[in-house]
Design a protein around this motif. Structure first.
Motif, PDB file in Angstrom:
ATOM      1  N   TYR A 173       0.814  -1.226   0.000  1.00 34.02           N
ATOM      2  CA  TYR A 173       0.000   0.000   0.000  1.00 34.02           C
ATOM      3  C   TYR A 173       0.841   1.267   0.000  1.00 34.02           C
ATOM      4  N   LEU A 174       1.972   1.249   0.709  1.00 34.25           N
ATOM      5  CA  LEU A 174       2.717   2.491   0.937  1.00 34.25           C
ATOM      6  C   LEU A 174       4.045   2.568   0.204  1.00 34.25           C
ATOM      7  N   GLY A 175       4.442   1.484  -0.459  1.00 40.98           N
ATOM      8  CA  GLY A 175       5.704   1.506  -1.181  1.00 40.98           C
ATOM      9  C   GLY A 175       6.832   0.883  -0.372  1.00 40.98           C
ATOM     10  N   ASP A 232       5.296   3.815  10.857  1.00 43.48           N
ATOM     11  CA  ASP A 232       5.402   3.462   9.443  1.00 43.48           C
ATOM     12  C   ASP A 232       4.118   2.880   8.869  1.00 43.48           C
ATOM     13  N   SER A 233       3.084   2.738   9.692  1.00 46.59           N
ATOM     14  CA  SER A 233       1.770   2.348   9.167  1.00 46.59           C
ATOM     15  C   SER A 233       0.661   3.068   9.939  1.00 46.59           C
ATOM     16  N   ALA A 234       0.949   4.305  10.331  1.00 47.87           N
ATOM     17  CA  ALA A 234      -0.058   5.125  11.009  1.00 47.87           C
ATOM     18  C   ALA A 234      -1.246   5.345  10.085  1.00 47.87           C
ATOM     19  N   PRO A 235      -2.438   5.483  10.628  1.00 48.35           N
ATOM     20  CA  PRO A 235      -3.635   5.554   9.780  1.00 48.35           C
ATOM     21  C   PRO A 235      -3.581   6.619   8.693  1.00 48.35           C
ATOM     22  N   HIS A 236      -3.015   7.788   8.995  1.00 55.82           N
ATOM     23  CA  HIS A 236      -3.070   8.885   8.020  1.00 55.82           C
ATOM     24  C   HIS A 236      -2.278   8.584   6.753  1.00 55.82           C
ATOM     25  N   LEU A 237      -1.304   7.677   6.842  1.00 53.25           N
ATOM     26  CA  LEU A 237      -0.462   7.397   5.682  1.00 53.25           C
ATOM     27  C   LEU A 237      -1.250   6.752   4.539  1.00 53.25           C
ATOM     28  N   PHE A 238      -2.346   6.095   4.843  1.00 52.39           N
ATOM     29  CA  PHE A 238      -3.104   5.367   3.830  1.00 52.39           C
ATOM     30  C   PHE A 238      -4.116   6.245   3.108  1.00 52.39           C
ATOM     31  N   GLY A 239      -4.371   7.447   3.635  1.00 55.08           N
ATOM     32  CA  GLY A 239      -5.319   8.332   2.977  1.00 55.08           C
ATOM     33  C   GLY A 239      -6.669   7.671   2.801  1.00 55.08           C
ATOM     34  N   ASP A 240      -7.253   7.828   1.610  1.00 48.99           N
ATOM     35  CA  ASP A 240      -8.585   7.260   1.378  1.00 48.99           C
ATOM     36  C   ASP A 240      -8.551   5.747   1.141  1.00 48.99           C
ATOM     37  N   ARG A 241      -7.341   5.144   1.158  1.00 55.08           N
ATOM     38  CA  ARG A 241      -7.232   3.690   1.025  1.00 55.08           C
ATOM     39  C   ARG A 241      -7.222   2.990   2.385  1.00 55.08           C
ATOM     40  N   LEU A 242      -7.390   3.731   3.466  1.00 59.95           N
ATOM     41  CA  LEU A 242      -7.352   3.131   4.803  1.00 59.95           C
ATOM     42  C   LEU A 242      -8.378   2.009   4.962  1.00 59.95           C
ATOM     43  N   PRO A 243      -9.645   2.181   4.550  1.00 61.58           N
ATOM     44  CA  PRO A 243     -10.591   1.061   4.701  1.00 61.58           C
ATOM     45  C   PRO A 243     -10.157  -0.178   3.918  1.00 61.58           C
ATOM     46  N   ASP A 244      -9.574   0.030   2.734  1.00 63.98           N
ATOM     47  CA  ASP A 244      -9.115  -1.111   1.947  1.00 63.98           C
ATOM     48  C   ASP A 244      -7.977  -1.842   2.647  1.00 63.98           C
ATOM     49  N   PHE A 245      -7.044  -1.074   3.199  1.00 65.42           N
ATOM     50  CA  PHE A 245      -5.933  -1.706   3.913  1.00 65.42           C
ATOM     51  C   PHE A 245      -6.437  -2.505   5.102  1.00 65.42           C
ATOM     52  N   GLU A 246      -7.318  -1.917   5.893  1.00 70.63           N
ATOM     53  CA  GLU A 246      -7.810  -2.637   7.075  1.00 70.63           C
ATOM     54  C   GLU A 246      -8.573  -3.887   6.659  1.00 70.63           C
ATOM     55  N   ARG A 247      -9.348  -3.802   5.593  1.00 71.01           N
ATOM     56  CA  ARG A 247     -10.076  -4.989   5.105  1.00 71.01           C
ATOM     57  C   ARG A 247      -9.093  -6.091   4.730  1.00 71.01           C
ATOM     58  N   ASP A 248      -8.043  -5.743   3.971  1.00 74.36           N
ATOM     59  CA  ASP A 248      -7.073  -6.743   3.539  1.00 74.36           C
ATOM     60  C   ASP A 248      -6.268  -7.285   4.718  1.00 74.36           C
ATOM     61  N   LEU A 249      -5.970  -6.417   5.700  1.00 69.77           N
ATOM     62  CA  LEU A 249      -5.233  -6.873   6.875  1.00 69.77           C
ATOM     63  C   LEU A 249      -6.069  -7.877   7.662  1.00 69.77           C
ATOM     64  N   ARG A 250      -7.336  -7.588   7.864  1.00 67.88           N
ATOM     65  CA  ARG A 250      -8.191  -8.521   8.595  1.00 67.88           C
ATOM     66  C   ARG A 250      -8.348  -9.841   7.841  1.00 67.88           C
TER      67      ARG A 250
END
Length: 288
Positions: A173-175, A232-250
């Motif tokens: 997600y973040l490079g 290095d994975s604070a919520p703000h870093l994901f921007g509008d992709r935060l819900p997608d990241f949390e979904r994939d992490l879960r």
């Protein structure tokens, strides 16, 4: 500081509410071990620099007349104050400031602690400021998880958290470069803290390793909080992709533990101490 990184207010933006739940605790009894090593008796003042939500401030506060938790993140301090009220800890003062702002009119201290926070600072400047703030014979303390602990004697009863795979998902997600605020991650203290503190005028005062190894049961929610508690994975870093990241992490965590539970050993805690000599003088708190 490392090339490419400068402190900014977004370093742990959005992480405060996740920190206490997401991070493993220090070894049980680390406060008592430190109190015994330093002869703490309920007198004097503690300054905890980079205190976050009071992870070290709160368990150490009872060994002092007053504890001061200092952090530039107001959300972290608000979380610390909430936890202090919950636990009935009434002798903590919370101060919004960077370590580089010291002495900040805070006065003198018997003990100054850094719990895995010193590497975020302008090290030589901060070490010199702390020396001037310590009372004669006072101690600077660095607290951290023990690196490369010995293998645990007993196997875990549940799957271990898949931290390597979580890291790969973050990089997806973040490079590939680890993020920190608006820059890249600071990696420790080059040459170690000893050289910095010796250069400031401190004398080595000892080292303790507080054993641990207890099994901590971790849920999916705990590990999501762990990810969001990190710079290095604070919520703000994901921007509008935060819900997608949390979904994939879960989803990732669900594959590795269908019942939603993991286990890991609490690591030992390493405590290192540096003393201010009774004749040392690098300025008083009012000099800077």
């Amino acid at each position: 500081m490392p090339e490419g990184w400068r402190w900014d207010r977004t370093l742990f933006q959005g992480s405060a509410v996740h920190y206490a739940r997401g991070r493993l605790p220090y070894a049980p009894g680390f406060g008592e071990s430190l109190a015994g090593a330093l002869g703490l008796d309920g007198r004097g003042r503690l300054l905890d620099v980079g205190c976050g939500p009071g992870t070290v401030t709160l368990p150490l506060a009872r060994f002092f007349t007053e504890a001061v938790g200092l952090d530039p993140d107001e959300d972290m301090l608000a979380e610390g104050a909430r936890r202090a009220a919950r636990d009935g800890v009434a002798n903590v003062r919370w101060v919004t400031a960077r370590a580089e702002d010291l002495p900040a009119g805070l006065g003198g201290f018997r003990t100054v602690t850094f719990a895995q926070s010193f590497h975020w600072t302008e090290r030589e400047q901060v070490a010199a400021a702390v020396l001037g703030m310590l009372e004669p014979g006072g101690t600077l303390v660095h607290i951290a998880d023990l690196k490369d602990p010995p293998p645990a004697a007993a196997p875990l009863p549940l799957p271990a958290p898949p931290y390597t795979l979580i890291g790969e998902l973050v990089r997806h997600y973040l490079g590939p470069v680890r993020r920190a605020g608006q820059g890249v991650l600071a990696h420790g203290t080059p040459g170690g803290e000893d050289a910095v503190f010796a250069g400031a005028g401190f004398a080595p005062a000892g080292r303790q390793v507080v054993p641990a190894g207890q099994v901590a049961i971790r849920t999916v929610d705990d590990l999501v909080a762990w990810a969001f508690s990190r710079s290095d994975s604070a919520p703000h870093l994901f921007g509008d992709r935060l819900p997608d990241f949390e979904r994939d992490l879960r989803a990732l965590l669900g594959v590795h533990a269908p019942d939603g539970r993991f286990a890991e050993h609490i690591p030992p805690t390493e405590i290192r101490m540096w003393r201010k000599g009774r004749c040392a003088h690098r300025g008083t708190p009012g000099d800077r």
